[in-house]
Design an enzyme around this catalytic site. Structure first.
Site, PDB file in Angstrom:
ATOM      1  N   GLY A  44     -51.353  19.572 -10.502  1.00  0.00           N
ATOM      2  CA  GLY A  44     -52.161  20.726 -10.114  1.00  0.00           C
ATOM      3  C   GLY A  44     -51.733  21.297  -8.787  1.00  0.00           C
ATOM      4  CB  VAL A  46     -51.195  23.342  -2.562  1.00  0.00           C
ATOM      5  CG1 VAL A  46     -52.135  23.995  -1.556  1.00  0.00           C
ATOM      6  CG2 VAL A  46     -50.234  22.407  -1.837  1.00  0.00           C
ATOM      7  CB  ALA A 119     -37.297  15.202  -7.453  1.00  0.00           C
ATOM      8  N   GLY A 184     -57.161  36.249  11.095  1.00  0.00           N
ATOM      9  CA  GLY A 184     -56.447  36.706   9.900  1.00  0.00           C
ATOM     10  C   GLY A 184     -57.222  37.750   9.133  1.00  0.00           C
ATOM     11  CB  ILE A 188     -57.005  32.768   2.622  1.00  0.00           C
ATOM     12  CG1 ILE A 188     -56.174  32.586   1.355  1.00  0.00           C
ATOM     13  CG2 ILE A 188     -57.564  31.424   3.082  1.00  0.00           C
ATOM     14  CD1 ILE A 188     -54.937  31.740   1.551  1.00  0.00           C
ATOM     15  NE  ARG A 275     -48.770  27.803   1.132  1.00  0.00           N
ATOM     16  CZ  ARG A 275     -49.483  26.688   1.328  1.00  0.00           C
ATOM     17  NH1 ARG A 275     -50.553  26.720   2.078  1.00  0.00           N
ATOM     18  NH2 ARG A 275     -49.112  25.548   0.773  1.00  0.00           N
ATOM     19  CG  ASP A 315     -45.964  29.649  -3.236  1.00  0.00           C
ATOM     20  OD1 ASP A 315     -46.212  30.613  -3.975  1.00  0.00           O
ATOM     21  OD2 ASP A 315     -46.846  29.018  -2.626  1.00  0.00           O
ATOM     22  CG  HIS A 447     -76.904  52.800 -20.544  1.00  0.00           C
ATOM     23  ND1 HIS A 447     -76.664  53.223 -19.253  1.00  0.00           N
ATOM     24  CD2 HIS A 447     -78.244  52.925 -20.755  1.00  0.00           C
ATOM     25  CE1 HIS A 447     -77.819  53.606 -18.713  1.00  0.00           C
ATOM     26  NE2 HIS A 447     -78.786  53.431 -19.606  1.00  0.00           N
TER      27      HIS A 447
END
Length: 478
Positions: A44, A46, A119, A184, A188, A275, A315, A447
């Protein structure tokens, strides 16, 4: 360390079990490929374990708390108590566990082999996988790099102290901060400010006026108006001068865009979401793989890198560093491997935020359209004029439609208000299908419903919205 003497043979290996990696693994298995998925930490990635899912638990609860405060209008006697963050964390952990177990079972059902370990490339068709004292070697026909990205500190932070948080660390706190300072203006930061203010924190949001908020200018103005209404303090900053941490909190000395020096006190300071690709430990430099000037892996339209049997998604590649891109590329890359001709087009992308209320911004903003030299018509329909919004009491916000005056093509749809996230998929489809004004006006709409606001936004392009007062015409001199 025990080094495996035998080199294991594999058809397709995927490094990274985040949304892009596991989507590629399952889709590859569906297409008949033999797939091995290698994940160093948790399936899954981050997104599921630290980011997207945990943060949305908080934004959802923040939204629901604001709704609870409205229930008195309906005659429902509800006392809004303090948030029990311990119970909220328990629920968050439960949600993460359920989703992670679901992904693992889907991989198992599709006969995807999952290997845990770190890896790294040994050669163009060989990797080593380290797991504790075990080190195994795998040879592969093809491999997909989906290792994602990692947070980096902004230049003004010399070292990360206890009260300096990356954005997603904020959603792991075990106690609700009394005073929160957030630097920021991306989705996020806006979600964090919105949700924690709703939960009861005193929030100060620092934004940069030269960078600007991420949405259409009218959406930005409305969001800042709502933030002010919800007592979120917004400061336009030019520069952060110093950061001092003590036992009880943190002090931020900054220069505003008006050249005024300000000192802020808070429980925690949340730095901007910045990032970079997570590539250092992969050893790809020894392969001679081509990277962009910003350090991303260069790929073609089929996610192939400069090495023919090595692919990259998510990413680690150029473009939005968001889960939906990784998922899209993950599905497409295995389709390409089996000989299909998939297309990943990032021209029209969703720009959404789970704020209170939520935001969906799709297509060109008004400023972008004018900058391109387009002749446009613009219509903005307030949710306060929508019947269902009046029923629910959720009247903040509007839908804004930007249409090409030359050919009636819809160039952008932007919404802030209840239902924005759910309707964003329809906005995307309309723009992807090159919808014209008539394509939105023709269908029958239920409606009452929030969806009628989209219809009236388009009708408003020609001054034909039923639930808006007619535009005042300029007086003519005879």
């Amino acid at each position: 360390m025990v080094v495996g003497e035998i080199s294991h043979q594999r058809n397709l290996i995927i490094i990274g079990g985040g949304p892009g990696g596991y989507s590629a693994a399952i889709r590859g298995a569906q297409l008949g490929l033999s797939v091995t998925l290698i994940e160093q930490k948790e399936i899954g990635g981050v997104c599921l374990n630290e980011g997207c899912i945990p943060s949305k638990v908080y934004t959802y609860v923040g939204l629901r708390r604001t709704e609870a405060e409205q229930l008195a209008m309906f005659g429902v006697d509800t006392i809004v108590k303090e948030i029990d963050l311990y119970k909220l964390m328990e629920y968050q952990t439960k949600v993460i566990g359920q989703l992670k177990t679901g992904v693992e079972r889907l991989c198992q059902a599709n006969k995807v082999e999952i290997i845990q370990g770190k890896a790294s490339f040994i050669g163009k068709n060989k990797i080593g996988v380290e797991n504790g004292h075990q080190f195994d070697i795998y040879e592969f026909d093809k491999i997909i790099i989906a290792t994602g990205s990692k947070n980096i500190l902004p230049d003004y932070v010399r070292s990360k102290e206890n009260r300096i948080l990356y954005p997603f660390e904020l959603f792991q706190l075990k106690k609700l901060p009394e005073q929160l300072i957030i630097d920021g203006q991306d989705y996020i930061a806006l979600e964090a400010a919105s949700s924690f203010a709703a939960l009861g924190s005193e929030v100060t949001l620092l934004i940069e006026t030269n960078t600007g908020m991420p949405f259409d200018e009218d959406i930005n103005k409305e969001l800042l108006r709502i933030f002010k209404k919800r007592k979120i303090k917004v400061i336009a900053k030019k520069e952060i001068l110093t950061i001092k941490e003590n036992v009880n909190g943190i002090s931020i000395n900054l220069l505003t865009d008006q050249q005024k020096e300000v000192i802020l006190e808070g429980s925690y300071f949340v730095v901007p979401e910045t990032r970079k690709p997570k590539l250092e430990e992969l050893g790809i430099l020894r392969l001679g793989m081509k990277l962009s000037l910003n350090g991303f892996i260069q790929i073609n339209n089929y996610m192939e890198t400069s090495i023919s049997n090595v692919y990259a998604i998510g990413d680690v590649t150029e473009g939005p560093m968001l889960a939906w891109k990784a998922i899209k590329q993950g599905k497409a890359v295995v389709s390409s491997i089996v000989g299909e001709k998939p297309e990943v087009d990032l021209t029209i992308v969703p720009n959404c935020a789970h704020t209170v209320p939520p935001v969906a911004s799709i297509g060109l903003t008004e400023h972008q359209a004018l900058k391109l030299g387009l002749s446009i018509r613009v219509s903005k329909f307030p949710l306060a004029s929508n019947g269902y919004s009046t029923i629910t009491g959720k009247k903040d916000g509007f839908i804004k439609v930007i249409s090409n005056n030359t050919n009636d093509l819809i160039e952008g749809i932007h919404m802030i208000g209840e239902g924005a996230l759910e309707m964003s998929g329809s906005f995307l489809q309309l723009l992807e299908m090159s919808a014209k004004e008539e394509d939105i006006k023709f269908p029958n709409y239920t409606h009452p419903g929030f969806n009628e606001a989209l219809l009236e936004s388009v009708e408003g392009l020609l001054g034909q919205a039923i639930h808006l007062s007619p535009l005042k015409k300029e007086a003519t001199i005879s």
